[in-house]
Design an enzyme around this catalytic site. Sequence first.
Site, short mmCIF file in Angstrom:
data_model
loop_
_atom_site.label_atom_id
_atom_site.label_comp_id
_atom_site.label_asym_id
_atom_site.label_seq_id
_atom_site.Cartn_x
_atom_site.Cartn_y
_atom_site.Cartn_z
N ARG A 11 52.97 30.38 4.70
CA ARG A 11 52.12 29.61 3.75
C ARG A 11 51.26 30.53 3.30
O ARG A 11 50.65 30.11 2.32
CB ARG A 11 51.53 28.54 4.86
CG ARG A 11 52.28 27.79 5.63
CD ARG A 11 53.29 27.02 4.58
NE ARG A 11 54.02 25.68 5.33
CZ ARG A 11 55.22 25.93 5.61
NH1 ARG A 11 55.82 26.90 5.65
NH2 ARG A 11 55.85 24.82 6.26
N GLY A 38 29.96 33.67 19.55
CA GLY A 38 30.36 32.37 18.93
C GLY A 38 30.68 32.40 17.48
O GLY A 38 31.69 31.99 17.02
N CYS A 186 20.02 32.41 20.57
CA CYS A 186 20.20 31.04 21.05
C CYS A 186 19.98 30.66 22.42
O CYS A 186 20.03 29.61 22.90
CB CYS A 186 21.70 30.81 20.55
SG CYS A 186 22.94 31.88 21.46
N CYS A 243 15.93 51.31 -1.31
CA CYS A 243 16.47 50.91 -0.07
C CYS A 243 16.54 52.39 0.91
O CYS A 243 17.15 53.21 0.24
CB CYS A 243 17.45 50.35 -0.06
SG CYS A 243 18.56 49.81 1.24
#
Length: 253
Positions: A11, A38, A186, A243
């Site tokens: 595919r 997660g 979390c 930076c």
Amino acid sequence: MNDNQLLRYSRHILLEEIGIEGQEKLLAAHALIIGAGGLGSPAAYYLASAGIGKITLVDNDNVDLTNLQRQILHTTERVGQPKAQSGKQTLAQINPEVEVVALAERVEGERLSELVREATVVLDCSDNFTTRHAVNLACVTHKVPLVSGAAIRFDGQISVYDTRKEDAPCYACLFPPEQQFEEVLCSTMGVFAPLVGIIGAMQAAEALKLVADVGESLAGRLLLLDARRMEWTSISIARTPACSVCGQASTPA
């Protein structure tokens, strides 16, 4: 590719943008995933199923019952086991042809630099600024594209930091390491389970696009998701000349 691979990845091969040449690039690639929680769970799932040839999965934590609400690499039976090893078991069931290296350790310094140097693409699926900045520095140093995601409560974000491009920003351009940002976890704030699936799957998509050289990456764009309203916001980000990381990219770390 052998006959089984032609069938397994058919595919992808049918897609004009990928084809056999693109799939062979995936088979030859090495993805480094920092974090098997997660975000790392869906990212690893899709990279393994898509045929990334080698995945190095890094996580120094063990599977906890509270993880199972969203960290789909792991199962109830593996509570207490190292997440990296649990993830390796799952990925072997999905696609046994993929070489999975499980590192149940906190990588930093020269060890992290070595792992990044060997990778084709890096996915930052960690949950703290210290790790994100360390990974970003290593990616800038070795010019390895970084796919960074984050999720907390109902809010997610994703971008690509690819300093192989002269005008592309790094993570530190957006979140300077010398500035203080509130660390939210979390474990205290909570997180909507499908949100990490959405962001993690998008990290896999961006990594596959980078490896196969398909389309346009999120380099220079930060996508923010408000999952309460399923509303996306796109913000343009530019390289910061001053930076402290990519502004000195030519200087070895």
